[in-house]
Enzyme design. Structure first.
Site, PDB file in Angstrom:
ATOM      1  N   SER A  95      20.306 -13.412  68.073  1.00 39.24           N
ATOM      2  CA  SER A  95      18.932 -13.679  67.655  1.00 39.24           C
ATOM      3  C   SER A  95      18.289 -14.703  68.597  1.00 39.24           C
ATOM      4  O   SER A  95      18.224 -14.455  69.801  1.00 39.24           O
ATOM      5  CB  SER A  95      18.920 -14.149  66.192  1.00 39.24           C
ATOM      6  OG  SER A  95      17.621 -14.114  65.662  1.00 39.24           O
ATOM      7  N   HIS A 229      19.792  -7.453  60.366  1.00 38.21           N
ATOM      8  CA  HIS A 229      19.739  -8.474  61.404  1.00 38.21           C
ATOM      9  C   HIS A 229      21.076  -9.190  61.570  1.00 38.21           C
ATOM     10  O   HIS A 229      21.452  -9.571  62.676  1.00 38.21           O
ATOM     11  CB  HIS A 229      18.643  -9.491  61.068  1.00 38.21           C
ATOM     12  CG  HIS A 229      18.370 -10.466  62.165  1.00 38.21           C
ATOM     13  ND1 HIS A 229      17.876 -10.083  63.397  1.00 38.21           N
ATOM     14  CD2 HIS A 229      18.533 -11.815  62.229  1.00 38.21           C
ATOM     15  CE1 HIS A 229      17.744 -11.151  64.168  1.00 38.21           C
ATOM     16  NE2 HIS A 229      18.142 -12.214  63.486  1.00 38.21           N
TER      17      HIS A 229
END
Length: 250
Positions: A95, A229
């Site tokens: 991320s 995610h």
């Protein structure tokens, strides 16, 4: 026994592997900490010496000023790295950590300390732009809800007002760093890049992840896994297998 060995205040080792032939430096997600990578260190030792980055403004660095610029993170890490260790170095970032790892890789290449491989996870390529995001400017409640939707943090954390008050400033600063990041035109790496993403990640589509191949003159490969995610939480064995293959680890 697991121990954390510091290099300055930035870099931690949870399972030192001084005899390993390669180092893997791991950078956390927004709001994350070095301890996220302790299981990776355990899994790859003793064939890889895993180092994890501890950003300012969290855990034992909570009293330090938060950074709000991706390149400031990269500069701090580069300054903390020892020039005495000449073993090959690979980088991993998830991320926000993917952007930090990319900027660190650029910085290291320019300094003649090029990494042998860049692994990026859960982040669209710098060139894969979206409309302006401003979560870092929103209310605490809106920011908390955005983080909860990513399903990477135990919901019990958000039910504890004291914990929220403790972690939210770091999360807000990290989101500011990501949302204000702008890649420099023409920046390209020379090292190979491997990309990992979850097929249901609301932050990154597979096509946006594949666009990382525009940012290197080396080879690039993409691996898509079931999950959102934080697909890494369930798919770490497969991801680590790919890392082992690329780094020639037995």
């Amino acid at each position: 026994m697991t121990s954390a060995v510091e290099s300055g205040t930035w870099i931690r080792r949870y399972r030192p592997a001084p005899e390993a032939g390669v180092r893997l430096l791991c950078m956390p997600h927004a709001g994350g900490s070095a301890t996220y990578y302790a299981p990776v260190a355990r899994s790859l030792a003793p064939v890889a010496d895993v180092l994890a980055v501890q950003y300012p403004g969290r855990q034992d660095r909570r009293s330090e000023k938060h950074l709000t610029d991706v390149r400031e993170f990269a500069a701090g890490i580069a300054d903390a790295m020892s020039d005495d260790d000449e073993r090959p170095l690979a980088l991993f970032g998830h991320s926000m950590g993917a952007l930090v790892a990319y900027e660190l890789a650029l910085r290291l290449e320019q300094a003649g300390r090029a990494p042998v491989h860049l692994f990026v996870s859960g982040r669209r390529a710098p060139s894969a732009t979206r409309p302006s995001e401003d979560l870092h400017k929103r209310s605490d409640a809106q920011l908390v809800e955005a983080v909860r939707r990513l399903k990477g943090t135990d919901d019990q954390v958000f039910q504890n007002a004291e914990l929220v008050e403790m972690v939210l400033p770091a999360i807000r600063a990290d989101y500011q760093a990501v949302e204000t990041y702008e890649p420099r035109s023409g920046d390209r790496l020379r090292c190979p890049v491997t990309v990992f993403t979850g097929e249901d990640d609301i932050m990154t589509t597979p096509a946006e992840a594949a666009a990382w191949d525009r940012h290197t003159e080396g080879s690039s490969d993409l691996h898509v896994y079931p999950g959102g995610h934080f697909f890494l939480n369930d798919r770490s064995p497969e991801v680590l297998d790919v890392i082992r293959q690329h780094l020639g680890l037995s």
